[in-house]
Design an enzyme around this catalytic site. Structure first.
Site, PDB file in Angstrom:
ATOM      1  N   SER A 157       0.846  -1.186   0.000  1.00 35.52           N
ATOM      2  CA  SER A 157       0.000   0.000   0.000  1.00 35.52           C
ATOM      3  C   SER A 157       0.883   1.237   0.000  1.00 35.52           C
ATOM      4  CB  SER A 157      -0.872   0.026   1.261  1.00 35.52           C
ATOM      5  OG  SER A 157      -1.553   1.270   1.387  1.00 35.52           O
ATOM      6  N   TYR A 179      -1.826  -2.238  10.150  1.00 37.59           N
ATOM      7  CA  TYR A 179      -1.930  -2.300   8.699  1.00 37.59           C
ATOM      8  C   TYR A 179      -0.679  -1.730   8.042  1.00 37.59           C
ATOM      9  CZ  TYR A 179      -3.653  -1.464   3.965  1.00 37.59           C
ATOM     10  OH  TYR A 179      -3.791  -1.445   2.602  1.00 37.59           O
TER      11      TYR A 179
END
Length: 140
Positions: A25, A39
């Site tokens: 990401s 995350y």
């Protein structure tokens, strides 16, 4: 991702080539403004693992890259922002292109990384984020 790489690499070594694309990401590169430490840290691990594997197996014809997408226009994202349009506006202001990615745009990046057209792209963090990671402030 580790287990998938562990399973795929022996096959790729036997055939003398291959391309692994792990999904990370953009937040792994720049962090997040709101707390999502698990995350972000896990995606940072994807970057490090992909880079190490790419270097380790490069001379065997195996490329390993990490795809780093920005926010994607999915049903879940649309549902989230339909409830809070102001939240969507706060997010969009940071995306220089002014919109979320479409799934087909992310798929095109994957197709490129999987193809021979990217034969010299290895151990890389491949950003597909509409410019988020390149912009400190984006004008309205």
């Amino acid at each position: 991702m580790y287990l998938c790489c562990k399973a795929a690499i022996p096959y790729m070594r036997r055939q003398g080539r291959g391309s692994i694309i792990n999904t990370a990401s953009f937040v792994a590169r720049m962090g997040a403004a709101t707390s999502q430490i698990s995350y972000t840290a896990s995606k940072g691990g994807v970057l490090a693992m992909s880079r190490e594997l790419g270097v380790q197996f490069a001379r065997e014809g195996i490329r390993v890259n990490a795809l780093c997408p920005g926010p994607v226009n999915t049903p879940l994202l649309r549902e989230l922002f339909a409830k809070d349009p102001e939240r969507a506006a706060r997010r969009l202001v940071h995306i220089p292109v002014g919109r979320f990615a479409e799934a087909t745009e992310i798929a095109a990046a994957v197709a490129f990384l999987a193809s021979d057209d990217s034969s010299f792209v290895n151990a890389a963090d491949f950003l597909v984020d509409g410019g988020i990671s390149g912009a400190y402030v984006t004008p309205l």
